[in-house]
Design a protein around this motif. Structure first.
Motif, PDB file in Angstrom:
ATOM      1  N   TRP A 271      -0.246   6.873   0.046  1.00  0.00           N
ATOM      2  CA  TRP A 271       0.226   7.796  -0.980  1.00  0.00           C
ATOM      3  C   TRP A 271      -0.863   7.972  -2.033  1.00  0.00           C
ATOM      4  O   TRP A 271      -1.357   6.998  -2.591  1.00  0.00           O
ATOM      5  CB  TRP A 271       1.476   7.258  -1.667  1.00  0.00           C
ATOM      6  CG  TRP A 271       2.640   7.001  -0.743  1.00  0.00           C
ATOM      7  CD1 TRP A 271       2.759   7.363   0.570  1.00  0.00           C
ATOM      8  CD2 TRP A 271       3.854   6.317  -1.080  1.00  0.00           C
ATOM      9  NE1 TRP A 271       3.957   6.960   1.074  1.00  0.00           N
ATOM     10  CE2 TRP A 271       4.658   6.314   0.083  1.00  0.00           C
ATOM     11  CE3 TRP A 271       4.325   5.714  -2.238  1.00  0.00           C
ATOM     12  CZ2 TRP A 271       5.920   5.711   0.117  1.00  0.00           C
ATOM     13  CZ3 TRP A 271       5.582   5.120  -2.221  1.00  0.00           C
ATOM     14  CH2 TRP A 271       6.369   5.122  -1.055  1.00  0.00           C
TER      15      TRP A 271
ATOM     16  N   ARG B 174       3.592   9.594   5.333  1.00  0.00           N
ATOM     17  CA  ARG B 174       2.824   8.473   5.869  1.00  0.00           C
ATOM     18  C   ARG B 174       2.759   7.331   4.858  1.00  0.00           C
ATOM     19  O   ARG B 174       3.287   7.431   3.750  1.00  0.00           O
ATOM     20  CB  ARG B 174       1.423   8.952   6.270  1.00  0.00           C
ATOM     21  CG  ARG B 174       1.473  10.033   7.344  1.00  0.00           C
ATOM     22  CD  ARG B 174       0.084  10.454   7.787  1.00  0.00           C
ATOM     23  NE  ARG B 174       0.146  11.480   8.819  1.00  0.00           N
ATOM     24  CZ  ARG B 174      -0.912  11.989   9.429  1.00  0.00           C
ATOM     25  NH1 ARG B 174      -2.133  11.578   9.096  1.00  0.00           N
ATOM     26  NH2 ARG B 174      -0.773  12.913  10.369  1.00  0.00           N
ATOM     27  N   SER B 175       2.096   6.274   5.239  1.00  0.00           N
ATOM     28  CA  SER B 175       2.090   5.060   4.423  1.00  0.00           C
ATOM     29  C   SER B 175       0.918   4.997   3.447  1.00  0.00           C
ATOM     30  O   SER B 175       0.701   3.960   2.815  1.00  0.00           O
ATOM     31  CB  SER B 175       2.070   3.821   5.325  1.00  0.00           C
ATOM     32  OG  SER B 175       0.919   3.825   6.151  1.00  0.00           O
TER      33      SER B 175
ATOM     34  N   THR C 206      -1.373  -2.325  -2.935  1.00  0.00           N
ATOM     35  CA  THR C 206      -0.509  -2.424  -1.761  1.00  0.00           C
ATOM     36  C   THR C 206       0.924  -2.657  -2.207  1.00  0.00           C
ATOM     37  O   THR C 206       1.178  -3.448  -3.125  1.00  0.00           O
ATOM     38  CB  THR C 206      -0.965  -3.579  -0.847  1.00  0.00           C
ATOM     39  OG1 THR C 206      -2.294  -3.319  -0.395  1.00  0.00           O
ATOM     40  CG2 THR C 206      -0.051  -3.708   0.373  1.00  0.00           C
TER      41      THR C 206
ATOM     42  N   TRP D  55       7.209  -3.171   1.675  1.00  0.00           N
ATOM     43  CA  TRP D  55       8.630  -2.814   1.746  1.00  0.00           C
ATOM     44  C   TRP D  55       9.263  -3.688   2.811  1.00  0.00           C
ATOM     45  O   TRP D  55       8.829  -3.670   3.973  1.00  0.00           O
ATOM     46  CB  TRP D  55       8.782  -1.329   2.080  1.00  0.00           C
ATOM     47  CG  TRP D  55      10.199  -0.839   2.085  1.00  0.00           C
ATOM     48  CD1 TRP D  55      11.239  -1.281   1.323  1.00  0.00           C
ATOM     49  CD2 TRP D  55      10.739   0.218   2.888  1.00  0.00           C
ATOM     50  NE1 TRP D  55      12.385  -0.573   1.586  1.00  0.00           N
ATOM     51  CE2 TRP D  55      12.099   0.359   2.547  1.00  0.00           C
ATOM     52  CE3 TRP D  55      10.186   1.068   3.857  1.00  0.00           C
ATOM     53  CZ2 TRP D  55      12.927   1.306   3.162  1.00  0.00           C
ATOM     54  CZ3 TRP D  55      11.003   2.017   4.457  1.00  0.00           C
ATOM     55  CH2 TRP D  55      12.367   2.135   4.103  1.00  0.00           C
TER      56      TRP D  55
ATOM     57  N   TRP E  74      10.897  -4.125  -2.575  1.00  0.00           N
ATOM     58  CA  TRP E  74       9.544  -3.577  -2.652  1.00  0.00           C
ATOM     59  C   TRP E  74       8.730  -4.477  -3.578  1.00  0.00           C
ATOM     60  O   TRP E  74       9.173  -4.794  -4.686  1.00  0.00           O
ATOM     61  CB  TRP E  74       9.558  -2.161  -3.224  1.00  0.00           C
ATOM     62  CG  TRP E  74      10.346  -1.159  -2.445  1.00  0.00           C
ATOM     63  CD1 TRP E  74      11.715  -1.086  -2.345  1.00  0.00           C
ATOM     64  CD2 TRP E  74       9.840  -0.068  -1.681  1.00  0.00           C
ATOM     65  NE1 TRP E  74      12.078  -0.013  -1.571  1.00  0.00           N
ATOM     66  CE2 TRP E  74      10.946   0.632  -1.142  1.00  0.00           C
ATOM     67  CE3 TRP E  74       8.555   0.396  -1.398  1.00  0.00           C
ATOM     68  CZ2 TRP E  74      10.801   1.762  -0.353  1.00  0.00           C
ATOM     69  CZ3 TRP E  74       8.411   1.525  -0.605  1.00  0.00           C
ATOM     70  CH2 TRP E  74       9.521   2.199  -0.092  1.00  0.00           C
TER      71      TRP E  74
ATOM     72  N   ASN F  57       7.161  -1.812   6.027  1.00  0.00           N
ATOM     73  CA  ASN F  57       5.906  -1.072   5.830  1.00  0.00           C
ATOM     74  C   ASN F  57       5.063  -1.780   4.788  1.00  0.00           C
ATOM     75  O   ASN F  57       5.583  -2.487   3.921  1.00  0.00           O
ATOM     76  CB  ASN F  57       6.162   0.345   5.303  1.00  0.00           C
ATOM     77  CG  ASN F  57       6.532   1.350   6.371  1.00  0.00           C
ATOM     78  OD1 ASN F  57       7.627   1.902   6.337  1.00  0.00           O
ATOM     79  ND2 ASN F  57       5.643   1.631   7.299  1.00  0.00           N
ATOM     80  N   ASP F  58       3.761  -1.554   4.857  1.00  0.00           N
ATOM     81  CA  ASP F  58       2.917  -1.805   3.697  1.00  0.00           C
ATOM     82  C   ASP F  58       2.337  -0.458   3.290  1.00  0.00           C
ATOM     83  O   ASP F  58       1.714   0.232   4.078  1.00  0.00           O
ATOM     84  CB  ASP F  58       1.838  -2.859   3.958  1.00  0.00           C
ATOM     85  CG  ASP F  58       0.832  -2.442   5.009  1.00  0.00           C
ATOM     86  OD1 ASP F  58       1.234  -1.760   5.963  1.00  0.00           O
ATOM     87  OD2 ASP F  58      -0.347  -2.801   4.886  1.00  0.00           O
ATOM     88  N   ILE F  59       2.618  -0.085   2.065  1.00  0.00           N
ATOM     89  CA  ILE F  59       2.199   1.199   1.524  1.00  0.00           C
ATOM     90  C   ILE F  59       0.867   1.016   0.805  1.00  0.00           C
ATOM     91  O   ILE F  59       0.696   0.091   0.005  1.00  0.00           O
ATOM     92  CB  ILE F  59       3.242   1.750   0.531  1.00  0.00           C
ATOM     93  CG1 ILE F  59       4.626   1.861   1.182  1.00  0.00           C
ATOM     94  CG2 ILE F  59       2.787   3.091  -0.041  1.00  0.00           C
ATOM     95  CD1 ILE F  59       4.708   2.815   2.323  1.00  0.00           C
ATOM     96  N   CYS F  60      -0.072   1.901   1.080  1.00  0.00           N
ATOM     97  CA  CYS F  60      -1.326   1.937   0.326  1.00  0.00           C
ATOM     98  C   CYS F  60      -1.188   3.007  -0.749  1.00  0.00           C
ATOM     99  O   CYS F  60      -1.128   4.196  -0.438  1.00  0.00           O
ATOM    100  CB  CYS F  60      -2.505   2.251   1.249  1.00  0.00           C
ATOM    101  SG  CYS F  60      -4.068   2.507   0.368  1.00  0.00           S
TER     102      CYS F  60
END
Length: 267
Positions: A185, A182-183, A144, A147, A96, A120-123
């Motif tokens: 958070w 969802r991506s 951002t 993962w 990550w 994934n790319d997490i916001c």
């Protein structure tokens, strides 16, 4: 684990901290020995600018460690530490990487160049982000988190049911009970009590690292943070029965980490 070339700055059951360049630490570790890495590398923002903190204009300069050496040298550094991470990760291991737009795109390119497969790319939306004082840009209110897994052919750990069914809504207003996570958070910046022993300028909230650790590891897994700062990753890992190794070049931040670890009960 063979780390005989380095002396721990601090050790306790399930955790060790090193005052070292992360590349030296990772090179001293056995190949394919780590289950998950969380990395929050320098954003290279310390350039004389300013931001808003508690309603006041303050400098964004965090220290020499956050100063840019120019695009080529900054990118070369990202390539170095990412390659070192790849060597120590198990085939099914994941990495990550957190960053703002100043650094995350370079990291993403370096990850793909090194052979990582992005999952994934997490916001990470910050509902309490500071305002933009210049009035010349949109207010930056997210980071951002990429993962990625080491091998596209290996089966990585993802605790899907825990993420779907856990009681996450208390901290995250976007998470709906019983629905897939969802991506995006929505998690606030670290609370005051998380900085009781001192402040790190890019400290991540424990709620964020708890989620990441519980999503991508199992009890007993080894978690590494090559830029451990005040060790939020380590606190999350040890609190949930994982093992942890962290490194930082700052003794000041390592001392904050030690105080935080000393508050945790022995397992």
């Amino acid at each position: 684990m063979d780390l005989t070339s380095l002396t721990p700055y601090y050790q306790r059951e399930g955790a060790a901290l090193y005052c070292a360049d992360c590349r030296d630490l990772l090179r001293s570790m056995p190949a394919s020995s780590v289950d998950m890495i969380f990395a929050d590398p320098p954003y290279n923002l310390s350039n004389g600018g300013f931001t808003c903190q508690a309603g006041r204009q303050v400098s964004v300069d965090k220290g020499e460690w956050d100063a840019s050496n120019g695009f080529a040298d900054d990118f070369s550094f990202h390539q170095d530490w990412i390659a070192a991470c790849r060597r120590v990760l198990k085939d099914e291991g994941t990495l990550w990487v957190s960053g703002t737009y100043h650094s995350i795109y370079a990291c993403g390119y370096a990850l793909q160049s090194a052979g990582f497969h992005i999952l994934n790319d997490i916001c990470w939306f910050k509902p309490n982000a500071p305002p933009n004082l210049s009035g010349r840009y949109f207010t930056a209110s997210h980071e951002t988190i990429i993962w990625a897994r080491k091998s596209p052919d290996a089966r990585h750990t993802f605790n899907y049911q825990d993420m779907k069914g856990g009681e996450w809504h208390e901290a995250d207003t976007l998470k709906k009970d019983g629905k897939q996570m969802r991506s995006v958070w929505s998690l606030p910046a670290p609370r005051k009590r998380e900085k009781a022993h001192g402040k790190h300028p890019t400290q991540k909230p424990l709620s964020l690292l708890n989620r990441i650790v519980l999503a991508a590891t199992n009890p007993g897994d080894l978690v590494v943070d090559p830029f451990s700062g005040s060790s939020t990753t380590g606190i999350a890992a040890v609190s949930h029965g994982r093992r942890f190794i962290g490194s930082d070049i700052s003794r000041e931040y390592l001392d904050i980490s030690v105080c935080r670890f000393e508050e945790l009960p022995e397992r």
